[in-house]
Write a protein that holds these residues in place. Structure first.
Motif, short mmCIF file in Angstrom:
data_model
loop_
_atom_site.label_atom_id
_atom_site.label_comp_id
_atom_site.label_asym_id
_atom_site.label_seq_id
_atom_site.Cartn_x
_atom_site.Cartn_y
_atom_site.Cartn_z
N UNK A 1 -9.22 0.89 0.86
CA UNK A 1 -8.13 0.48 1.73
C UNK A 1 -6.79 1.13 1.38
N UNK A 2 -6.70 1.81 0.22
CA UNK A 2 -5.44 2.46 -0.12
C UNK A 2 -5.59 3.97 -0.32
N UNK A 3 -6.72 4.54 0.09
CA UNK A 3 -7.00 5.94 -0.18
C UNK A 3 -5.93 6.86 0.39
N UNK A 4 -5.57 6.71 1.65
CA UNK A 4 -4.62 7.63 2.29
C UNK A 4 -3.23 7.48 1.69
N UNK B 1 -8.04 -0.39 -8.19
CA UNK B 1 -7.47 0.87 -8.67
C UNK B 1 -7.53 0.91 -10.20
N UNK B 2 -8.00 2.01 -10.72
CA UNK B 2 -7.91 2.23 -12.17
C UNK B 2 -8.07 3.73 -12.44
N UNK B 3 -7.35 4.18 -13.41
CA UNK B 3 -7.40 5.59 -13.80
C UNK B 3 -8.23 5.72 -15.06
N UNK C 1 0.84 -1.21 0.00
CA UNK C 1 0.00 0.00 0.00
C UNK C 1 0.87 1.25 0.00
N UNK C 2 1.85 1.26 0.86
CA UNK C 2 2.71 2.44 0.99
C UNK C 2 3.51 2.69 -0.28
N UNK C 3 3.99 1.63 -0.91
CA UNK C 3 4.81 1.77 -2.12
C UNK C 3 3.99 2.15 -3.34
N UNK C 4 2.68 1.95 -3.27
CA UNK C 4 1.85 2.30 -4.42
C UNK C 4 1.99 1.36 -5.59
N UNK C 5 2.20 0.10 -5.30
CA UNK C 5 2.30 -0.90 -6.36
C UNK C 5 0.88 -1.33 -6.73
#
Length: 433
Positions: A423-426, A411-413, A164-168
């Protein structure tokens, strides 16, 4: 347990112009533990003084503000001399010794070599009531209940927390089922350290619920012990109304829901007391999504959340069965738990709470963030229905550079928005800042 605040404490320790530090936060969020643990990790020696059960030290501060005399008394308390460079001095329950609170000014001015951290139950209430306070002579940090990443770290999920922290994003999507199961547990257990530790020790959600009920009882006992007598009934009315207020389609706090004909003026003190005690979070309506948001904040229009999603579930008597029923827990009382979750995660990460709606309360955007010179709308989705009609209308009208929908989806852009899992918003926002 690993708490995010350790990083801020480390920065404070190494500041050139370090001031005494006050840690604010509601009762039972872990202030005493983190102060002592910080002393254990970062200093050779820790001197812990609890003014709730140390009458001798309380009297030491009542005489005068002679710092050399006070330090001599601290040395006696410590059992001998100590090196200021390698010693952390902790003043706990400092609200019980108002002169000790005032003395922080003189430590800063006359003896800045001493590292002092202070905290206390209901300290926010004490300060609001007019206790002499060393304005400009202390630093502040705020401790909230454990956020989601702190929670999964406590459960031993270090790799999932790191991802989560690494943004993978690819790995986050690959492990979405694991994250969702953990998030369901977090919605029930919440982030109060005792509830989290009980869950770790027992794996028993019924034991957790008993801890949460006890915490709610302690808070209500505080009302009767520490609040002005004439305000206590109104504090209870506001406190007890929160689940019902959040269960409404329009979650704006309505005084009429407390009793027929109720007016804001009657309940201002009660709400302020709960806010000073750290027991509620308020998200304010903004009349216009522009920078700075605070300039467009409407003080009389707000939503009220509790400090912790697990305590909200306990207050509402949410059944443990929701943990077994798919995504039901995220949709409980019209998605209020999910909006509560987002509110506390944003607040714990140091962000202000604002929302936007038109005058007739249609087209609401659940949260508006201020990032540099931009307003970022966030729509919260608790159900599988991901239509973002309000968000689309907002974007068409105000043309923000970015827009976020946070939901249970991966996640998708997309062209005009980014879907970010709850769960990964912050962690996502931290990278964007």
């Amino acid at each position: 347990m690993e708490r995010n605040l350790f990083k801020s404490l480390d920065k404070w320790k190494n500041k050139k112009n370090r001031k005494p530090l006050i840690i604010q936060g509601a009762r039972q969020v872990g202030k005493t533990w983190i102060m002592r643990e910080f002393g254990k990790r970062y200093y050779k020696n820790t001197i812990y003084i609890n003014f709730d059960n140390n009458e001798v030290m309380k009297k030491v501060f009542e005489i005068d503000f002679d710092i050399s005399r006070i330090v001599s008394a601290i040395k006696i308390e410590n059992g001998g001399d100590f090196d200021p460079e390698d010693t952390l001095i902790i003043f706990d329950e400092i609200q019980e010794a108002p002169k000790a609170l005032s003395s922080l000014k003189y430590f800063y001015e006359n003896a800045p070599q001493y590292a002092i951290i202070a905290a206390g139950s209901l300290l926010g209430v004490t300060l609001h009531e007019g206790t002499s306070f060393p304005v400009g002579k202390v630093d502040f940090l705020h401790l909230y209940p454990m956020d989601f990443r702190e929670f999964i770290l406590a459960l031993g999920e270090e790799e999932l927390a790191r991802i989560l922290k690494d943004g993978n994003y690819e790995l986050v999507n690959a492990y979405s089922v694991r994250y969702i199961e953990l998030l369901k547990k977090y919605f029930y257990v919440g982030g109060m350290p005792e509830a989290v530790q009980t869950y770790i020790d027992t794996d028993d959600v019924f034991e957790v619920r008993q801890i949460q009920k006890n915490l709610l009882k302690y808070y209500e006992e505080d009302f009767s012990k520490h609040a002005p007598k004439e305000v206590i009934p109104r504090i209870m009315m506001v406190w007890n109304s929160i689940p019902a207020q959040l269960a409404k389609e329009n979650r704006k706090f309505m005084y009429g829901s407390l009793r027929k004909g109720a007016r804001a003026k009657e309940f201002e003190m009660a709400i302020q007391w709960l806010e000073d005690a750290g027991l509620i979070l308020k998200s304010y309506r903004i009349s216009k999504p522009d920078i700075p948001l605070i300039a467009y904040m409407e003080m009389n229009s707000f939503k009220m959340f509790m400090l912790d999603v697990g305590l909200l579930g306990a207050k509402a008597d949410l059944s443990a069965r929701v943990l077994l029923e798919g995504s039901t827990i995220f949709e409980e009382f019209k998605g209020a738990l999910t909006e509560q979750y987002v509110a506390e995660q944003l607040k714990a990460s140091g962000r202000g709470l604002y929302y936007y709606s038109t005058e007739n309360s249609s087209g609401e955007i659940d949260f508006i963030l201020q990032q540099d010179l931009e307003c970022v709308p966030i729509e919260v989705k608790a159900s599988e229905n991901l239509r973002a009609k309000s968000l689309r209308s907002f974007c068409d009208k105000y043309k923000p550079k970015k827009a976020i929908r946070t939901s249970m989806s991966n996640y998708r852009k997309e062209d005009w928005l980014t879907n970010v899992p709850l769960y990964m918003l912050i962690d996502y926002l931290d990278r964007e800042d």
